[in-house]
Design a protein around this motif. Structure first.
Motif, PDB file in Angstrom:
ATOM      1  N   THR A 198       0.845  -1.186   0.000  1.00 53.31           N
ATOM      2  CA  THR A 198       0.000   0.000   0.000  1.00 53.31           C
ATOM      3  C   THR A 198       0.890   1.249   0.000  1.00 53.31           C
ATOM      4  O   THR A 198       1.844   1.334   0.772  1.00 53.31           O
ATOM      5  CB  THR A 198      -0.914   0.026   1.236  1.00 53.31           C
ATOM      6  N   LEU A 199       0.569   2.188  -0.878  1.00 56.41           N
ATOM      7  CA  LEU A 199       1.344   3.425  -1.006  1.00 56.41           C
ATOM      8  C   LEU A 199       0.407   4.610  -0.867  1.00 56.41           C
ATOM      9  O   LEU A 199      -0.701   4.607  -1.410  1.00 56.41           O
ATOM     10  CB  LEU A 199       2.058   3.472  -2.353  1.00 56.41           C
ATOM     11  N   VAL A 200       0.873   5.628  -0.164  1.00 57.56           N
ATOM     12  CA  VAL A 200       0.047   6.805   0.110  1.00 57.56           C
ATOM     13  C   VAL A 200       0.786   8.069  -0.296  1.00 57.56           C
ATOM     14  O   VAL A 200       1.947   8.285   0.087  1.00 57.56           O
ATOM     15  CB  VAL A 200      -0.319   6.888   1.604  1.00 57.56           C
ATOM     16  N   GLY A 201       0.121   8.886  -1.099  1.00 56.02           N
ATOM     17  CA  GLY A 201       0.573  10.232  -1.419  1.00 56.02           C
ATOM     18  C   GLY A 201      -0.578  11.185  -1.152  1.00 56.02           C
ATOM     19  O   GLY A 201      -1.650  10.767  -0.698  1.00 56.02           O
ATOM     20  N   GLU A 202      -0.402  12.442  -1.466  1.00 56.98           N
ATOM     21  CA  GLU A 202      -1.467  13.416  -1.201  1.00 56.98           C
ATOM     22  C   GLU A 202      -2.706  13.097  -2.028  1.00 56.98           C
ATOM     23  O   GLU A 202      -2.646  13.010  -3.256  1.00 56.98           O
ATOM     24  CB  GLU A 202      -0.981  14.831  -1.521  1.00 56.98           C
ATOM     25  N   ARG A 203      -3.827  12.832  -1.335  1.00 53.34           N
ATOM     26  CA  ARG A 203      -5.105  12.505  -1.952  1.00 53.34           C
ATOM     27  C   ARG A 203      -5.007  11.273  -2.861  1.00 53.34           C
ATOM     28  O   ARG A 203      -5.816  11.086  -3.776  1.00 53.34           O
ATOM     29  CB  ARG A 203      -5.660  13.702  -2.747  1.00 53.34           C
ATOM     30  N   THR A 204      -4.030  10.405  -2.576  1.00 61.95           N
ATOM     31  CA  THR A 204      -3.810   9.235  -3.424  1.00 61.95           C
ATOM     32  C   THR A 204      -3.459   8.021  -2.578  1.00 61.95           C
ATOM     33  O   THR A 204      -2.597   8.096  -1.695  1.00 61.95           O
ATOM     34  CB  THR A 204      -2.664   9.487  -4.427  1.00 61.95           C
ATOM     35  N   LEU A 205      -4.143   6.904  -2.834  1.00 58.23           N
ATOM     36  CA  LEU A 205      -3.814   5.631  -2.199  1.00 58.23           C
ATOM     37  C   LEU A 205      -3.778   4.553  -3.280  1.00 58.23           C
ATOM     38  O   LEU A 205      -4.691   4.459  -4.103  1.00 58.23           O
ATOM     39  CB  LEU A 205      -4.834   5.268  -1.124  1.00 58.23           C
ATOM     40  N   VAL A 231      -1.320  -2.462  -4.197  1.00 57.57           N
ATOM     41  CA  VAL A 231      -0.917  -3.445  -5.192  1.00 57.57           C
ATOM     42  C   VAL A 231      -1.003  -4.834  -4.567  1.00 57.57           C
ATOM     43  O   VAL A 231      -0.359  -5.109  -3.551  1.00 57.57           O
ATOM     44  CB  VAL A 231       0.516  -3.186  -5.684  1.00 57.57           C
ATOM     45  N   GLY A 232      -1.802  -5.710  -5.169  1.00 63.79           N
ATOM     46  CA  GLY A 232      -1.907  -7.090  -4.721  1.00 63.79           C
ATOM     47  C   GLY A 232      -1.550  -8.033  -5.849  1.00 63.79           C
ATOM     48  O   GLY A 232      -1.333  -7.610  -6.994  1.00 63.79           O
ATOM     49  N   GLU A 262      -4.892  -8.009  -8.255  1.00 69.30           N
ATOM     50  CA  GLU A 262      -5.389  -6.734  -8.745  1.00 69.30           C
ATOM     51  C   GLU A 262      -4.747  -5.586  -7.994  1.00 69.30           C
ATOM     52  O   GLU A 262      -4.191  -5.770  -6.898  1.00 69.30           O
ATOM     53  CB  GLU A 262      -6.913  -6.641  -8.631  1.00 69.30           C
ATOM     54  N   THR A 263      -4.825  -4.398  -8.591  1.00 70.07           N
ATOM     55  CA  THR A 263      -4.367  -3.169  -7.953  1.00 70.07           C
ATOM     56  C   THR A 263      -5.565  -2.257  -7.760  1.00 70.07           C
ATOM     57  O   THR A 263      -6.382  -2.084  -8.664  1.00 70.07           O
ATOM     58  CB  THR A 263      -3.305  -2.474  -8.819  1.00 70.07           C
ATOM     59  N   ARG A 264      -5.666  -1.708  -6.552  1.00 66.42           N
ATOM     60  CA  ARG A 264      -6.775  -0.806  -6.230  1.00 66.42           C
ATOM     61  C   ARG A 264      -6.226   0.605  -6.059  1.00 66.42           C
ATOM     62  O   ARG A 264      -5.203   0.808  -5.396  1.00 66.42           O
ATOM     63  CB  ARG A 264      -7.469  -1.259  -4.942  1.00 66.42           C
ATOM     64  N   LEU A 265      -6.893   1.576  -6.673  1.00 66.47           N
ATOM     65  CA  LEU A 265      -6.451   2.965  -6.601  1.00 66.47           C
ATOM     66  C   LEU A 265      -7.571   3.859  -6.089  1.00 66.47           C
ATOM     67  O   LEU A 265      -8.740   3.675  -6.444  1.00 66.47           O
ATOM     68  CB  LEU A 265      -5.994   3.481  -7.975  1.00 66.47           C
ATOM     69  N   GLU A 266      -7.218   4.808  -5.253  1.00 67.59           N
ATOM     70  CA  GLU A 266      -8.124   5.884  -4.807  1.00 67.59           C
ATOM     71  C   GLU A 266      -7.400   7.197  -5.085  1.00 67.59           C
ATOM     72  O   GLU A 266      -6.431   7.547  -4.403  1.00 67.59           O
ATOM     73  CB  GLU A 266      -8.420   5.758  -3.312  1.00 67.59           C
ATOM     74  N   VAL A 267      -7.849   7.918  -6.120  1.00 72.39           N
ATOM     75  CA  VAL A 267      -7.173   9.143  -6.533  1.00 72.39           C
ATOM     76  C   VAL A 267      -8.181  10.277  -6.582  1.00 72.39           C
ATOM     77  O   VAL A 267      -9.151  10.221  -7.348  1.00 72.39           O
ATOM     78  CB  VAL A 267      -6.505   8.974  -7.917  1.00 72.39           C
ATOM     79  N   SER A 320     -12.376   5.906  -7.363  1.00 72.48           N
ATOM     80  CA  SER A 320     -11.877   4.560  -7.130  1.00 72.48           C
ATOM     81  C   SER A 320     -11.683   3.816  -8.450  1.00 72.48           C
ATOM     82  O   SER A 320     -12.438   4.034  -9.411  1.00 72.48           O
ATOM     83  CB  SER A 320     -12.862   3.763  -6.259  1.00 72.48           C
ATOM     84  N   GLU A 321     -10.698   2.931  -8.474  1.00 73.48           N
ATOM     85  CA  GLU A 321     -10.415   2.166  -9.683  1.00 73.48           C
ATOM     86  C   GLU A 321      -9.793   0.831  -9.283  1.00 73.48           C
ATOM     87  O   GLU A 321      -8.993   0.755  -8.351  1.00 73.48           O
ATOM     88  CB  GLU A 321      -9.443   2.955 -10.563  1.00 73.48           C
ATOM     89  N   ARG A 322     -10.151  -0.229  -9.984  1.00 74.32           N
ATOM     90  CA  ARG A 322      -9.557  -1.549  -9.769  1.00 74.32           C
ATOM     91  C   ARG A 322      -9.006  -2.051 -11.100  1.00 74.32           C
ATOM     92  O   ARG A 322      -9.705  -2.020 -12.110  1.00 74.32           O
ATOM     93  CB  ARG A 322     -10.586  -2.538  -9.208  1.00 74.32           C
ATOM     94  N   VAL A 323      -7.772  -2.526 -11.077  1.00 70.55           N
ATOM     95  CA  VAL A 323      -7.124  -3.014 -12.290  1.00 70.55           C
ATOM     96  C   VAL A 323      -6.672  -4.458 -12.056  1.00 70.55           C
ATOM     97  O   VAL A 323      -5.739  -4.701 -11.289  1.00 70.55           O
ATOM     98  CB  VAL A 323      -5.917  -2.139 -12.682  1.00 70.55           C
ATOM     99  N   PRO A 324      -7.316  -5.444 -12.696  1.00 71.19           N
ATOM    100  CA  PRO A 324      -6.935  -6.851 -12.493  1.00 71.19           C
ATOM    101  C   PRO A 324      -5.663  -7.197 -13.257  1.00 71.19           C
ATOM    102  O   PRO A 324      -5.272  -6.504 -14.202  1.00 71.19           O
ATOM    103  CB  PRO A 324      -8.133  -7.621 -13.045  1.00 71.19           C
ATOM    104  N   ASP A 325      -5.028  -8.309 -12.850  1.00 74.86           N
ATOM    105  CA  ASP A 325      -3.827  -8.774 -13.546  1.00 74.86           C
ATOM    106  C   ASP A 325      -4.163  -9.893 -14.526  1.00 74.86           C
ATOM    107  O   ASP A 325      -3.697  -9.915 -15.653  1.00 74.86           O
ATOM    108  CB  ASP A 325      -2.773  -9.259 -12.541  1.00 74.86           C
ATOM    109  N   ASP A 326      -4.947 -10.888 -14.107  1.00 76.25           N
ATOM    110  CA  ASP A 326      -5.367 -11.999 -14.964  1.00 76.25           C
ATOM    111  C   ASP A 326      -4.195 -12.805 -15.531  1.00 76.25           C
ATOM    112  O   ASP A 326      -4.307 -13.405 -16.594  1.00 76.25           O
ATOM    113  CB  ASP A 326      -6.242 -11.495 -16.128  1.00 76.25           C
ATOM    114  N   GLY A 327      -3.054 -12.782 -14.839  1.00 75.30           N
ATOM    115  CA  GLY A 327      -1.915 -13.600 -15.250  1.00 75.30           C
ATOM    116  C   GLY A 327      -1.063 -13.022 -16.352  1.00 75.30           C
ATOM    117  O   GLY A 327      -0.062 -13.625 -16.751  1.00 75.30           O
ATOM    118  N   VAL A 328      -1.423 -11.839 -16.861  1.00 74.91           N
ATOM    119  CA  VAL A 328      -0.685 -11.279 -17.985  1.00 74.91           C
ATOM    120  C   VAL A 328       0.749 -10.942 -17.605  1.00 74.91           C
ATOM    121  O   VAL A 328       1.662 -11.005 -18.432  1.00 74.91           O
ATOM    122  CB  VAL A 328      -1.404 -10.037 -18.544  1.00 74.91           C
ATOM    123  N   SER A 329       0.983 -10.603 -16.337  1.00 74.09           N
ATOM    124  CA  SER A 329       2.330 -10.195 -15.938  1.00 74.09           C
ATOM    125  C   SER A 329       3.335 -11.332 -16.077  1.00 74.09           C
ATOM    126  O   SER A 329       4.491 -11.118 -16.470  1.00 74.09           O
ATOM    127  CB  SER A 329       2.319  -9.676 -14.493  1.00 74.09           C
TER     128      SER A 329
END
Length: 321
Positions: A238-245, A248-249, A252-257, A261-270
């Motif tokens: 988990t990373l925190v900046g000003e008005r940003t969280l 990374v899992g 999926e990666t979850r963002l609060e900017v 809110s936003e969720r970005v799945p990986d689905d094995g592509v990495s």
């Protein structure tokens, strides 16, 4: 290069995963496999129409090899990389680079002198969510980070031994450290402490560890790890900046900017990208196509080593540069 002929060292679960990915890449053929377990090497080779070889020297003597995948446990690194470098072959090596630091430093020097294309198994960098996180954090410095790897003991005999695996911070949490470096900056000083369990064999890895890290850009981070559970509960950063969280899992990666809110799945592509990008680098001779070459992975390995050393001694450690 019309087609890429790959050799695989290590036919365990990770090696089998790479073999499966290679099978799906156009113009790539797995042609040689070796493993200390001859039966396992034979089975994987048969599955992919490759030839099983009795050892690494025999595999490197196979005709027409273009690159080698080294899928070895931490304690088995060093001699294998040196043999591949001596053969003049590009290689992809799975993380961690070694169970210690000296081995990785020595291999890195030989790789640099040889000028070979290399890649490492730090596939988290290829997650779509990590790419999105880099965009979201552009211009927004990370001020606080927290990593957690809460898991069970992996089902391999070498993992619980400190001298064989390097410990949980080196072997598992290294993915968190690599993404931390990418998104928040370079750790320069670390302090780690292991849970005091008086009846525990000192040859075993620490059952639980907590650490703090100071980064070059001024951010501070914490990291906790344990193998006391019966299943994986968390592997996240988990990373925190000003008005940003950003969280990374593995899946999926979850963002609060700015309240969105936003969720970005990986689905094995990495995991597919690691192999595909390395193959492209080998074919073109362009090392910039690889996200984490050996020299870059060494920087992450140094952080893991510093944490392990701090946990062992109870004193802060400066991360080697």
């Amino acid at each position: 290069m019309d087609g890429l002929r790959a050799g695989l060292v290590g036919a365990g679960g990770v090696g089998a995963r790479h073999a499966q990915v290679l099978a799906g890449l156009e113009g790539v053929s797995l042609v040689a496999v070796t493993d200390t377990d001859a039966g396992r090497a034979r089975a994987l080779a048969d599955e992919h129409g490759a030839t099983a070889y009795p050892d690494l020297d025999a595999l490197l003597a196979a005709p027409g090899l273009d690159a080698v995948w080294l899928c070895l446990p931490p304690f088995a690194h060093g001699d294998a990389e040196r043999a591949v470098v001596a053969a003049g072959l590009p290689f992809l090596v799975e993380k961690p680079l070694a169970a210690d630091l000296a081995t990785a430093e020595a291999v890195a020097a030989e790789v640099a002198a040889a000028g070979l294309v290399t890649a490492t198994g730090y596939h988290w960098r290829g997650m779509p969510g990590v790419e999105r996180a880099r965009e979201a954090l552009d211009g927004t410095p990370v001020r606080l980070a927290h990593g957690a790897w809460l898991d069970k003991v992996p089902p391999v005999a070498w993992w619980p031994r400190r001298d064989l695996s390097g410990g949980q911070l080196v072997e598992q949490a290294t993915h968190l450290l690599d993404v931390l470096r990418l998104l928040a900056g370079e750790p320069v000083r670390v302090s780690a402490h292991a849970a005091a369990l008086p009846d525990r064999d000192p040859a075993l890895v620490d059952a639980a560890t907590a650490a703090t890290l100071v980064l070059d850009g001024g951010a501070v981070a914490t990291l906790v790890a344990t193998s006391l559970l019966d299943r994986k509960h968390a592997a996240s950063l988990t990373l925190v900046g000003e008005r940003t969280l950003v969280e990374v899992g593995e899946l999926e990666t979850r963002l609060e900017v700015d309240g969105r809110s936003e969720r970005v799945p990986d689905d094995g592509v990495s995991k597919q990208r690691v192999d595909a990008e390395f193959c492209a680098a080998v074919r073109t001779g362009d090392p910039s196509l690889v996200r984490v070459p050996y020299a870059e992975a060494l920087r992450t390995h140094r952080v893991g080593w510093a944490l392990a050393e701090s946990a062992r001694t109870g004193a802060p450690v400066e991360v080697p540069r």
